[in-house]
Design an enzyme around this catalytic site. Structure first.
Site, mmCIF file in Angstrom:
data_model
loop_
_atom_site.group_PDB
_atom_site.id
_atom_site.type_symbol
_atom_site.label_atom_id
_atom_site.label_comp_id
_atom_site.label_asym_id
_atom_site.label_seq_id
_atom_site.Cartn_x
_atom_site.Cartn_y
_atom_site.Cartn_z
ATOM 1 N N GLU A 12 -7.882 -3.715 3.661
ATOM 2 C CA GLU A 12 -7.898 -4.410 4.956
ATOM 3 C C GLU A 12 -9.299 -4.547 5.547
ATOM 4 O O GLU A 12 -9.665 -3.855 6.488
ATOM 5 C CB GLU A 12 -6.997 -3.679 5.962
ATOM 6 C CG GLU A 12 -5.550 -3.611 5.535
ATOM 7 C CD GLU A 12 -4.625 -3.231 6.677
ATOM 8 O OE1 GLU A 12 -5.118 -2.870 7.752
ATOM 9 O OE2 GLU A 12 -3.407 -3.306 6.472
ATOM 10 N N GLU A 57 1.431 -2.741 1.436
ATOM 11 C CA GLU A 57 1.933 -1.978 2.587
ATOM 12 C C GLU A 57 2.936 -2.828 3.340
ATOM 13 O O GLU A 57 2.746 -4.038 3.497
ATOM 14 C CB GLU A 57 0.822 -1.604 3.589
ATOM 15 C CG GLU A 57 -0.129 -0.560 3.097
ATOM 16 C CD GLU A 57 -1.196 -0.203 4.145
ATOM 17 O OE1 GLU A 57 -0.968 -0.387 5.367
ATOM 18 O OE2 GLU A 57 -2.275 0.252 3.731
HETATM 19 C C1 PNW Z 1 -2.672 -0.596 8.160
HETATM 20 N N1 PNW Z 1 -2.737 -4.821 13.114
HETATM 21 O O1 PNW Z 1 -3.344 -0.801 9.358
HETATM 22 C C2 PNW Z 1 -3.484 0.436 7.384
HETATM 23 O O2 PNW Z 1 -3.832 0.032 6.083
HETATM 24 C C3 PNW Z 1 -2.889 1.798 7.382
HETATM 25 O O3 PNW Z 1 -3.877 2.764 7.146
HETATM 26 C C4 PNW Z 1 -2.134 2.011 8.680
HETATM 27 O O4 PNW Z 1 -1.723 3.328 8.876
HETATM 28 C C5 PNW Z 1 -0.952 1.056 8.674
HETATM 29 O O5 PNW Z 1 -1.375 -0.269 8.444
HETATM 30 C C6 PNW Z 1 -0.119 1.083 9.957
HETATM 31 O O6 PNW Z 1 -0.896 0.723 11.051
HETATM 32 C C7 PNW Z 1 -3.113 -1.808 10.242
HETATM 33 O O7 PNW Z 1 -3.265 -4.664 14.239
HETATM 34 C C8 PNW Z 1 -3.659 -1.663 11.490
HETATM 35 O O8 PNW Z 1 -2.088 -5.873 12.861
HETATM 36 C C9 PNW Z 1 -3.553 -2.657 12.425
HETATM 37 C C10 PNW Z 1 -2.864 -3.827 12.121
HETATM 38 C C11 PNW Z 1 -2.302 -3.979 10.859
HETATM 39 C C12 PNW Z 1 -2.418 -2.967 9.932
#
Ligand code: PNW
Length: 455
Positions: free
Chosen positions: A170, A361
Site C-alpha cells: 500500500e 487483504e
Molecule cells: C491496510 N483506508 O491499511 C493495511 O495494509 C493493514 O496494515 C491494516 O491493518 C489494514 O489495512 C486495516 O486498516 C489500510 O483509509 C489503511 O482506506 C487505511 C485504508 C485502507 C487500508
C-alpha cells in the site's frame, strides 16, 4: 474449463489465506538487536495513536509463532501473508546487518513448513527504520539505495524458504497519508510536490524488489506489488455507469498502477500535477515497469460512481456521496460495499492487462468484540466475509484472473493509529493474557477453505 455457476466451488487452484504484518503482531520491538522503526517513534508522540498504544508487545507473535501456526493449521490455513521487519534485519536501515533478525525469520519459516503453511512475504509493510527517516525517509533517494540492499539481503537469505514475494504494501498509506496528511508515521505534512516524490521513491523500491527476486530468488520465485488502488463501483451496472467508473479508476490510479503499466507517468497525471510532478531520473522507469508475476490488491471499500446527467458536467464521471446512515464497520473509512472486490479486479485486468490478481487483504475492523462464555459471536464479520467472497466468486465466473484471497487478519493486532481498540482478527487476542480465541468467523472461514464453497 467448465463455466462457474453461482453454486460451484472456487477453482481447485484458488488460494485461500490469511494476512498480517510484522509491526502489527510481532512485538519484541527492541529485542535481539532490532532497531527503532518510525512507528516505534510515532507511537510515543502524544496524541498520535489511540490511547498511546505502542507496538512493544502487540500479540507477542515473536515468541508465540509456533503456537500461532499450530492454530492456523488447525483451522486449515495453508497460505499466510506476512511481512519482514526491515529494522530487525538492518537496525539502521543500511550499514550493519543484524544476524539475529535473519535467524528469527529462518526459525519462523521452519515452523510454517512444519505446519504445512506456505509463506507469502511482503518486504516492506510500513515499518521504516527510524535512522532512514532521520536522513529524509521516503523523501530521499537514500531510502531507495538502502531498500535495494535490504531487498538483496532478504531474497538471498530466504530464497530456499520463500517463493512468493510482494515488494511493498500500500504505497499510498506510507506516502500520501504519512507525508501529506500526517496521520501515519512519521506524521509529516509536506507539500504535494514532496509527497509525489515519496510515491516515486516507493515505486523505485518496488522495482528493486522485483530486480532482487529475479537476481536471487531462485527457480519458481514470483513477485509483485500489493497496491491499495482507489476503488470505484458503478452505481448501477449499466454501460454508462460502468464507463464512468472506469474513467474514474484510470484517473485515480494513474500515478501508481497507470505509471507502472505505461512505463512513464501518464500525460493526464502530469498535467494535473503540474509543477508538483516528481523528479524522474534516467533509468527510473526501466526499474519501475519491470514485468511482475502478479498484482496484489488490498480491497476494503469503494466510491460509488455514475455517469453525469447529460450536459451537467464536462467530466466523464461523477462520485456519489454516501448518505450518513450508509452501513460501515467501526473504522471510519470502511464503508461496506462488497462489489469493490469485483470492480477493482475487473478494472485491473481490463485496463492494465493483469493476468494474475490476488486479493492480498480484505476484512473489517470493529471495537467491542468481547469473549462471552469462550466465544466471540462476530456475525457481522461472517456476513462481511460471505458477501465479499461472493463478489470474488462472481469475478472469477466472469473471467477475471483472480487467483487468491487473503483475509485481513488472522488475529486482532495493532491497527496503526487506531491502536489495539480496533479488531480485525478472526482470532481474538486478549492483550492482557495474550490468549488467542478463534471467533465465530474463524470457524466460518475454516469451513469455506475446507469446502472451497461460500457457505
Ligand atoms: C491496510 N483506508 O491499511 C493495511 O495494509 C493493514 O496494515 C491494516 O491493518 C489494514 O489495512 C486495516 O486498516 C489500510 O483509509 C489503511 O482506506 C487505511 C485504508 C485502507 C487500508
Amino acid at each position: 474449463m467448465t463455466a462457474l455457476t453461482y453454486a460451484s466451488p472456487f477453482p481447485a487452484d484458488f488460494v485461500f489465506g490469511v494476512a498480517a504484518a510484522a509491526a502489527q503482531i510481532e512485538g519484541a520491538a527492541f529485542i535481539d538487536g532490532k532497531g527503532e522503526s518510525i512507528w516505534d517513534r510515532f507511537a510515543r508522540q502524544p496524541g498520535k495513536v489511540h490511547d498511546g498504544d505502542t507496538l512493544d508487545v502487540a500479540c507477542d507473535h515473536y515468541h508465540r509463532f509456533d503456537e500461532d501456526f499450530a492454530l492456523m493449521a488447525s483451522l486449515g490455513v495453508k497460505h499466510y501473508r506476512l511481512s519482514l521487519a526491515w529494522p530487525r534485519i538492518y537496525p539502521n536501515g543500511d550499514g550493519e546487518l543484524n544476524p539475529a533478525g535473519l535467524d528469527f525469520y529462518h526459525r519462523l519459516f521452519a515452523s510454517m513448513k512444519r505446519h504445512g503453511i506456505t509463506p507469502w512475504v511482503t518486504m516492506f509493510h510500513w515499518d521504516l527504520p527510524q535512522s532512514l527517516e532521520d536522513r529524509g525517509g521516503w523523501t530521499s533517494r537514500v531510502t531507495v539505495d538502502a531498500f535495494a540492499r535490504y531487498a538483496d539481503t532478504v531474497v538471498q537469505a530466504f530464497a530456499g524458504e520463500v517463493k512468493h514475494w510482494i515488494t511493498m504494501n500500500e504505497i499510498r498509506c506510507f506516502t500520501q497519508l504519512a507525508y501529506g496528511y500526517g496521520t501515519k508515521a512519521p506524521g509529516r505534512k509536506e507539500p504535494q510536490a514532496v509527497v509525489n516524490q515519496t510515491f516515486h521513491h516507493a515505486l523505485l523500491c518496488h522495482g528493486h524488489g522485483v530486480r532482487a527476486v529475479r537476481e536471487f530468488g531462485g527457480a519458481g520465485a514470483v513477485v509483485g506489488l500489493t497496491d491499495n488502488c482507489d476503488v470505484c463501483i458503478p452505481v448501477t451496472e449499466t454501460p454508462a455507469d460502468i464507463a464512468a467508473a472506469k474513467a474514474w479508476f484510470l484517473e485515480k490510479n494513474a500515478h501508481v498502477l497507470g505509471a507502472m503499466h505505461a512505463g512513464h507517468y501518464p500525460a493526464d497525471y502530469l498535467a494535473r500535477a503540474g509543477a508538483d510532478a516528481p523528479e524522474v531520473l534516467p533509468g527510473d522507469f526501466e526499474l519501475i515497469s519491470r514485468p511482475t508475476d502478479h498484482l496484489g490488491l488490498n480491497i476494503y471499500t469503494g466510491t460509488y460512481v455514475r455517469a453525469p446527467k447529460a450536459g451537467a458536467s464536462d467530466k466523464a464521471w461523477e462520485a456519489v456521496p454516501l448518505p450518513a446512515n450508509y452501513p460501515k464497520a467501526d473504522s471510519p473509512w470502511l464503508h461496506i460495499a462488497p462489489q469493490c472486490i469485483y470492480w477493482a479486479t475487473r478494472f485491473c485486468a481490463e485496463l492494465y492487462g493483469h493476468t494474475s490478481l490476488y486479493i492480498t487483504e480484505n476484512g473489517c475492523g470493529y471495537n467491542d468484540e468481547p469473549v462471552v462464555n469462550g466465544e466471540v459471536l462476530d456475525l457481522h464479520r461472517r456476513d462481511f466475509l460471505r458477501n465479499h467472497l461472493r463478489e470474488a466468486h462472481r469475478a472469477i465466473a466472469d473471467g477475471v484472473p483472480l487467483h487468491g484471497y487473503f483475509l485481513w487478519s488472522f488475529i486482532d493486532n495493532y491497527e496503526w493509529e487506531d491502536g489495539y481498540q480496533r479488531r480485525f482478527g478472526i482470532v481474538h487476542c486478549d492483550y492482557e493474557t495474550l490468549q488467542r480465541t478463534p471467533k465465530l468467523s474463524a470457524r466460518y472461514y475454516a469451513d469455506v477453505m475446507r469446502t472451497r464453497t461460500i457457505l
